[in-house]
Design an enzyme around this catalytic site. Sequence first.
Site, short mmCIF file in Angstrom:
data_model
loop_
_atom_site.label_atom_id
_atom_site.label_comp_id
_atom_site.label_asym_id
_atom_site.label_seq_id
_atom_site.Cartn_x
_atom_site.Cartn_y
_atom_site.Cartn_z
N LYS A 116 0.83 -1.21 0.00
CA LYS A 116 0.00 0.00 0.00
C LYS A 116 0.86 1.26 0.00
O LYS A 116 0.55 2.25 -0.66
CB LYS A 116 -0.94 -0.01 1.21
N HIS A 235 -14.45 -3.03 9.05
CA HIS A 235 -13.76 -2.69 7.79
C HIS A 235 -13.97 -3.76 6.73
O HIS A 235 -13.24 -3.80 5.74
CB HIS A 235 -12.27 -2.47 8.03
N ARG A 292 -7.08 -8.26 -8.61
CA ARG A 292 -7.82 -9.52 -8.77
C ARG A 292 -9.28 -9.19 -9.02
O ARG A 292 -9.69 -8.03 -8.99
CB ARG A 292 -7.70 -10.36 -7.49
#
Length: 680
Positions: A116, A235, A292
Amino acid sequence: MFTKILIANRGEIACRVAATARRMGIRTVAVYSEADAGAKHVAVCDEAVLIGPAAAKESYLCGDKIIAAAKTTGAQAIHPGYGFLSENAEFADAVAAAGLAFIGPPARSMRAMGSKSAAKQLMEGANVPLVPGYHGDEQDAAFLQRQADRIGYPVLLKASAGGGGKGMRVVERSEDFAAALASCKREAISSFGDDKVLVEKYLTRPRHIEIQVFADTHGNCVYLHERDCSVQRRHQKVLEEAPAPGMTLERRMAMGEAAVAAARAVGYVGAGTVEFIANQDGSFYFMEMNTRLQVEHPVTEMITGTDLVEWQIRVAAGQPLPKQQAELAINGHAIEARVYAENPEKGFLPSIGTLRHMGTPAAVEFELGGTPGLPAAVRIDSGVREGDAISPFYDPMIAKLIVWGADRTQALARMSQALSEFQIVGLATNIAFLKRLIESDAFASADLDTGLIERNGEALFPQAKAAPAAALALAALSLVESEKDKSASVAANPADPWGQALGWRMNGAYQRQLSFTDDYAAGTEAKAYNVKLTYRAHGWDIEMAGVSSRLELVARNGAELSIRLGDTACHGSVRRDGEVFHVFTGGRHYTLGYNDPMAHAGEHETGGGRLTAPMPGKVVAVMTEAGAEVKKGQPLVIMEAMKMEHTISAPSDGVVEEVLYQVGDQVADGAPLLAFKAAA
């Protein structure tokens, strides 16, 4: 085009890929662990290969075993699905080195987006908007806390290699940072083998909007519009819909073009999702790119008339994209609900058990590929069947329920109806919660943000209500009818009234007391219900809570019952699981325990004072010791189950008398973790 592919996954995604491959005339090879020998994905594929024990790290995460299975069976390509090895660059490289096609993006693109922090630095160079934060390599705890203090609270800690909500913590105050960072790193190393984190400004009331992108090897790259995935717990997404409510054409184009720019920046090929966090004012920021196919891809398929798995296969075979940007119009509105084996009233803890009964809404199979006409109103993607087990080894998803409507209002109505028709017996599910969520004012009015569930807790987690008279009457009638069936089947003389449980008496009427308990609501005492039945020649008199009514059986077809209670006609189905009656009526599910007077009392409860494991898992932290005086709510033990952490806290002020497990120990569901004595 390929003639045979191997699907390196399990569950509903493996079944989903197999369905498209079959339609394209491509044979499929499944891989399975010992725990999945009888799984649905094994049955729907043409061939299947055992690759190891139940634990994913010994089976579905063993790339060498999967590649060997592909070579042995003659598969020409491997589809990784999502999860497991789908975003593993080393696996993609190994597949290519073995002379096989990887139905996914190039390894270099995965590496670019896999971190990230590195991805955000790359996006900054591509002029993609970023949330203020720290995305560097320095991981010293004190340094990270200084960065958080600089950014300003609240901040969000995120595992750099993470996804699916794992390894994420919101920190409200500087003094809470150290503990949150330690917990985040523990979960990150367990889930991804990498404890590196990044720190970002936590936006209040943000929306989670993602863009589906697709690129081929011929230089084409398009976006298939957006999905709103704002409704989340822990989340993790609960509901997804497409298109995003309130999205303007200008904003859609801006986000789509930013997503395409992100994909082009890493030389992307195949299906990918660029995730943005959006403010209520319309501004948006890049969060991450999932390299993906996404769990929620069906909503995009339903509004665009595409089969994204077919696109993946064609692109991997070297073909150009089937459609260009101008051809990708939006038709109607689609919503997806994830039906999980979990208990929302217990903090969404996963539920382990067997699907003793699984009744799904009537669904017309969605014609993947976009045939002329409208999409199906209801689509169900599932990797399990009635009789299958939900184990602690894998994700507890039962099914994805997807509906389409000409507009959002119609889609909402169809989703509410479909959830009313979904029936699960054998383990706890989130179906009732999903129905409350869909019908809530906040979701219905599209007042969306990632804190919607927390903001509307009172409406979404209401106080338990008493079971209605109709549910009790259905349970009682189901019981006596099953007894009649059983007595008739064993009676030596079917005409002998003495040998049948018909309630017949020579003089007078036979009265019977039935006792049920309703303890479906976590944290509440079981409520007792006494039902008095008086047998009549044609029906019964029933008394509940001091009110008497006439009860008649109108029709019966297996578990389906139509009754008349007083002047009211009622219909429902009753599924018995041991001494528990599951009553489905009026779009609701009522769980009624039958107190059989002829049964043994059962095991006596063990002595109080022991805090028990809420589910099977591993102890990852012990935060107390024998003899310690603790306060109510103080964390005592942290368990990990299904890659999520669960904290066991002191139920009251008291003393820890004994710690029964240590870090690293595996713990069974219900096992006592500590001996605890409450303060006098």
